[in-house]
Design a protein around this motif. Structure first.
Motif, PDB file in Angstrom:
ATOM      1  N   LEU A 142       0.809  -1.225   0.000  1.00 60.56           N
ATOM      2  CA  LEU A 142       0.000   0.000   0.000  1.00 60.56           C
ATOM      3  C   LEU A 142       0.843   1.277   0.000  1.00 60.56           C
ATOM      4  O   LEU A 142       0.545   2.214  -0.741  1.00 60.56           O
ATOM      5  CB  LEU A 142      -0.961  -0.010   1.192  1.00 60.56           C
ATOM      6  N   PRO A 143       1.925   1.369   0.800  1.00 60.30           N
ATOM      7  CA  PRO A 143       2.730   2.595   0.755  1.00 60.30           C
ATOM      8  C   PRO A 143       3.369   2.855  -0.616  1.00 60.30           C
ATOM      9  O   PRO A 143       3.695   4.007  -0.935  1.00 60.30           O
ATOM     10  CB  PRO A 143       3.814   2.338   1.820  1.00 60.30           C
ATOM     11  N   MET A 144       3.528   1.821  -1.431  1.00 62.18           N
ATOM     12  CA  MET A 144       4.125   1.982  -2.759  1.00 62.18           C
ATOM     13  C   MET A 144       3.224   2.790  -3.698  1.00 62.18           C
ATOM     14  O   MET A 144       3.696   3.321  -4.704  1.00 62.18           O
ATOM     15  CB  MET A 144       4.412   0.615  -3.389  1.00 62.18           C
ATOM     16  N   LEU A 145       1.926   2.896  -3.366  1.00 64.62           N
ATOM     17  CA  LEU A 145       1.004   3.636  -4.222  1.00 64.62           C
ATOM     18  C   LEU A 145       1.326   5.124  -4.264  1.00 64.62           C
ATOM     19  O   LEU A 145       0.883   5.834  -5.168  1.00 64.62           O
ATOM     20  CB  LEU A 145      -0.438   3.444  -3.744  1.00 64.62           C
ATOM     21  N   ALA A 146       2.101   5.586  -3.287  1.00 56.42           N
ATOM     22  CA  ALA A 146       2.487   7.005  -3.270  1.00 56.42           C
ATOM     23  C   ALA A 146       3.652   7.291  -4.216  1.00 56.42           C
ATOM     24  O   ALA A 146       3.978   8.453  -4.468  1.00 56.42           O
ATOM     25  CB  ALA A 146       2.853   7.425  -1.854  1.00 56.42           C
ATOM     26  N   LYS A 147       4.271   6.231  -4.734  1.00 53.28           N
ATOM     27  CA  LYS A 147       5.427   6.402  -5.624  1.00 53.28           C
ATOM     28  C   LYS A 147       4.979   6.308  -7.079  1.00 53.28           C
ATOM     29  O   LYS A 147       4.434   5.281  -7.507  1.00 53.28           O
ATOM     30  CB  LYS A 147       6.466   5.320  -5.332  1.00 53.28           C
ATOM     31  N   PRO A 148       5.193   7.362  -7.847  1.00 50.77           N
ATOM     32  CA  PRO A 148       4.735   7.372  -9.251  1.00 50.77           C
ATOM     33  C   PRO A 148       5.226   6.181 -10.063  1.00 50.77           C
ATOM     34  O   PRO A 148       4.512   5.686 -10.933  1.00 50.77           O
ATOM     35  CB  PRO A 148       5.316   8.685  -9.789  1.00 50.77           C
ATOM     36  N   ALA A 149       6.432   5.704  -9.779  1.00 53.15           N
ATOM     37  CA  ALA A 149       6.990   4.588 -10.550  1.00 53.15           C
ATOM     38  C   ALA A 149       6.090   3.355 -10.448  1.00 53.15           C
ATOM     39  O   ALA A 149       5.993   2.573 -11.403  1.00 53.15           O
ATOM     40  CB  ALA A 149       8.383   4.249 -10.041  1.00 53.15           C
ATOM     41  N   TYR A 150       5.447   3.185  -9.305  1.00 47.85           N
ATOM     42  CA  TYR A 150       4.521   2.058  -9.136  1.00 47.85           C
ATOM     43  C   TYR A 150       3.114   2.440  -9.584  1.00 47.85           C
ATOM     44  O   TYR A 150       2.442   1.695 -10.295  1.00 47.85           O
ATOM     45  CB  TYR A 150       4.477   1.607  -7.677  1.00 47.85           C
ATOM     46  N   ALA A 151       2.670   3.619  -9.160  1.00 42.52           N
ATOM     47  CA  ALA A 151       1.295   4.030  -9.417  1.00 42.52           C
ATOM     48  C   ALA A 151       0.985   4.133 -10.903  1.00 42.52           C
ATOM     49  O   ALA A 151      -0.144   3.870 -11.340  1.00 42.52           O
ATOM     50  CB  ALA A 151       1.016   5.360  -8.725  1.00 42.52           C
TER      51      ALA A 151
ATOM     52  N   TYR B 299      -5.622   3.104 -10.801  1.00 51.54           N
ATOM     53  CA  TYR B 299      -6.185   4.274 -10.127  1.00 51.54           C
ATOM     54  C   TYR B 299      -5.162   5.334  -9.719  1.00 51.54           C
ATOM     55  O   TYR B 299      -5.493   6.295  -9.038  1.00 51.54           O
ATOM     56  CB  TYR B 299      -6.988   3.822  -8.900  1.00 51.54           C
ATOM     57  N   GLY B 300      -3.907   5.158 -10.103  1.00 48.13           N
ATOM     58  CA  GLY B 300      -2.897   6.185  -9.874  1.00 48.13           C
ATOM     59  C   GLY B 300      -2.391   6.260  -8.447  1.00 48.13           C
ATOM     60  O   GLY B 300      -2.570   5.335  -7.644  1.00 48.13           O
ATOM     61  N   THR B 301      -1.776   7.399  -8.122  1.00 48.87           N
ATOM     62  CA  THR B 301      -1.137   7.554  -6.815  1.00 48.87           C
ATOM     63  C   THR B 301      -2.169   7.674  -5.694  1.00 48.87           C
ATOM     64  O   THR B 301      -3.296   8.136  -5.916  1.00 48.87           O
ATOM     65  CB  THR B 301      -0.230   8.803  -6.780  1.00 48.87           C
ATOM     66  N   ALA B 302      -1.755   7.262  -4.512  1.00 55.18           N
ATOM     67  CA  ALA B 302      -2.616   7.355  -3.326  1.00 55.18           C
ATOM     68  C   ALA B 302      -1.750   7.297  -2.082  1.00 55.18           C
ATOM     69  O   ALA B 302      -0.632   6.780  -2.110  1.00 55.18           O
ATOM     70  CB  ALA B 302      -3.633   6.218  -3.312  1.00 55.18           C
ATOM     71  N   ARG B 303      -2.287   7.810  -0.990  1.00 52.60           N
ATOM     72  CA  ARG B 303      -1.553   7.783   0.277  1.00 52.60           C
ATOM     73  C   ARG B 303      -1.810   6.443   0.973  1.00 52.60           C
ATOM     74  O   ARG B 303      -2.460   6.365   2.014  1.00 52.60           O
ATOM     75  CB  ARG B 303      -1.994   8.963   1.130  1.00 52.60           C
ATOM     76  N   GLY B 304      -1.272   5.406   0.367  1.00 56.38           N
ATOM     77  CA  GLY B 304      -1.498   4.066   0.893  1.00 56.38           C
ATOM     78  C   GLY B 304      -0.878   3.835   2.255  1.00 56.38           C
ATOM     79  O   GLY B 304      -1.416   3.075   3.073  1.00 56.38           O
ATOM     80  N   GLY B 305       0.257   4.503   2.513  1.00 54.71           N
ATOM     81  CA  GLY B 305       0.891   4.360   3.824  1.00 54.71           C
ATOM     82  C   GLY B 305      -0.013   4.858   4.933  1.00 54.71           C
ATOM     83  O   GLY B 305      -0.027   4.307   6.043  1.00 54.71           O
ATOM     84  N   GLN B 306      -0.786   5.906   4.642  1.00 57.04           N
ATOM     85  CA  GLN B 306      -1.725   6.442   5.632  1.00 57.04           C
ATOM     86  C   GLN B 306      -2.795   5.414   5.958  1.00 57.04           C
ATOM     87  O   GLN B 306      -3.220   5.290   7.115  1.00 57.04           O
ATOM     88  CB  GLN B 306      -2.377   7.712   5.068  1.00 57.04           C
TER      89      GLN B 306
END
Length: 467
Positions: free
Chosen positions: A414-423, A428-435
């Motif tokens: 989930l925290p990887m969703l905040a990194k554009p390289a993964y998102a 669904y693009g970037t997200a604050r998965g770590g939160q």
């Protein structure tokens, strides 16, 4: 004479028959420990009810020991039957007498215990700590407890430690309390009836927030092995099967995942937050408990889970409002309030009912094949970050070789969703998965505290007497 002789022949024939039957019975091999389990289709395990071994939550029976024992029973293809006891002496008795097949009770392997029990390879290691009130003298050694009231569970490894300590310090005295749980002894310390008690590090870590005025800052022993216990007079068939299971569980990461499941959400202790939680538990929660219970019944949730969500959202403050405009006990947005058909987000009953119904709607989106408790933790993450982003994290988990149906694996992605390289690779693009991970961790923590608080000194029927 003739009649007597005829009866005597029958008697001799009968005696001969009984002798043959007796010999046949004597020659029949005694069933092995494994055969007894397989014949009855049930593995009987005796344990101590506690937050580190066995308890019930929203999904039923659980706990580190329970999940390991359930895995072992499943590997044998038999059902698991659990017996409970707080009496450590009885647990040993039950194993030696065959009342139970295994003791999976958070038992520390000690020299004294190995004289009467056969232990497996350790599945976990713990430290032994001394707990005290914050205003009690800090210890530099066990000898510093001389002159103070010390209490430990009767028959425990802690009692064995103190008996050994008495060899060097005869003045050291302590009380062994029958059928006492760690929670009950911590209550005695908090209430001032006892100055010190000993507790295992895993138990202390899980419930420290329930006892913000206590601290365990002296370590008596480190890396103490926890293991399952068997009857040493039995053959080794079941014991060796358990050995193989535990060795495999360590090798394939099962034990590590269970440790993460039960201890991974225990965050760094914050004294102010712990004191606030206990104050709100006693002052605020009683006002809304019946509302949580009613909404939970209507939506098939554990009321303590809803209460934990509300505490994370608002600290059980119906007037709470965030900078983004969400309001109330469940901190609902205007859109969510409209979807759930409520008019006043600050009304406790409306907020709780809407929040519970919305969480049920989110939970229903999580695939049915995902087992509990992973399904609930994923539902909470979705509640926080959105269902689409949760699905992206599951896709990423699968691509990286993890299990997309396991929360322990998904929360790492989930925290990887905040990194554009993964998102950029996902729908669904970037997200604050770590939160979202932190959000779920906090709720799990509050939920566990609510569960354990019901079994703590706050219930009159759990009190123990020193004499």
């Amino acid at each position: 004479m003739t009649v007597f002789f005829r009866h005597s022949k029958h008697l001799l024939a009968s005696l001969a028959l009984f002798g043959v039957v007796g010999m046949m019975l004597a020659m029949r091999p005694t069933p092995s420990a494994m055969e007894r389990v397989m014949d009855r289709g049930e593995l009987v395990v005796i344990t101590r009810p506690s937050n580190t071994t066995y308890y019930e939550d929203q999904h039923g029976e659980t706990g580190m020991e329970f999940e390991l024992a359930k895995g072992f029973a499943d590997s044998l293809g038999v059902k698991l039957k659990v017996l409970e006891s707080d009496d450590l002496s009885y647990i040993r008795y039950a194993i030696r007498k065959g009342t139970a097949d295994i003791a999976a009770a958070g038992l520390v392997v000690t020299p004294e215990r190995t004289e009467s029990l056969r232990f497996t390879t350790p599945y976990q290691q713990v430290d032994s700590l001394v707990a005290r009130r914050l205003d009690s003298p800090r210890l530099r050694g066990l000898a510093d407890m001389v002159g103070y009231t010390v209490a430990v569970p009767a028959g425990s490894s802690h009692a064995e430690m103190l008996i050994q300590a008495q060899l060097e310090t005869p003045e050291l005295e302590f009380i062994e309390v029958e059928d006492a749980t760690p929670e009950q002894l911590l209550a005695l310390v908090e209430d001032g009836e006892v100055d010190y008690t000993l507790i295992h590090s895993n138990s202390y870590a899980l419930q420290r927030a329930l006892w913000p005025d206590l601290i365990a800052d002296y370590t008596v022993a480190t890396d103490m092995p926890l293991a399952w216990a068997f009857n040493p007079k039995d053959d080794k068939s079941l014991y060796l099967a358990a050995q193989r299971f535990l060795t495999q569980a360590k090798a394939d990461g099962t034990t590590a995942k269970l440790e993460d499941r039960f201890y991974g959400h225990v965050e760094y202790f914050n004294l102010y937050a712990a004191r606030s939680f206990m104050r709100h538990l006693e002052e605020r929660l009683p006002r809304y408990e019946e509302l949580f219970r009613s909404a939970a019944d209507d939506n098939e949730f554990d009321w303590r889970l809803l209460a934990a969500v509300a505490y994370q959202e608002s600290l059980w403050d119906p007037g709470a409002i965030s900078p983004t405009g969400v309001k109330g006990l469940m901190m609902l947005t205007n859109d969510t309030a409209r979807q759930m058909g409520i008019s006043d987000r600050t009304d406790p009953e409306q907020s709780i009912r809407a929040g519970a119904a919305y969480l049920r709607r989110v939970h229903a989106k999580i695939p049915d094949r995902i087992p509990e408790p992973s399904r609930t933790w994923m539902a909470l993450a979705s509640y926080n970050v959105g269902f689409g982003h949760l699905e992206d994290a599951r896709v990423l988990t699968q691509r990286q070789g993890g299990d997309p149906d396991n929360w322990q694996d998904v929360k790492q992605r989930l925290p990887m969703l905040a990194k554009p390289a993964y998102a950029e690779q996902l729908k669904y693009g970037t997200a604050r998965g770590g939160q979202a991970v932190v959000y779920v961790r906090h709720i799990r923590r509050y939920y566990d505290l609510l569960v354990w608080a019901e079994n703590s000194r706050r219930r009159d029927d759990t009190r123990v007497a020193l004499h």
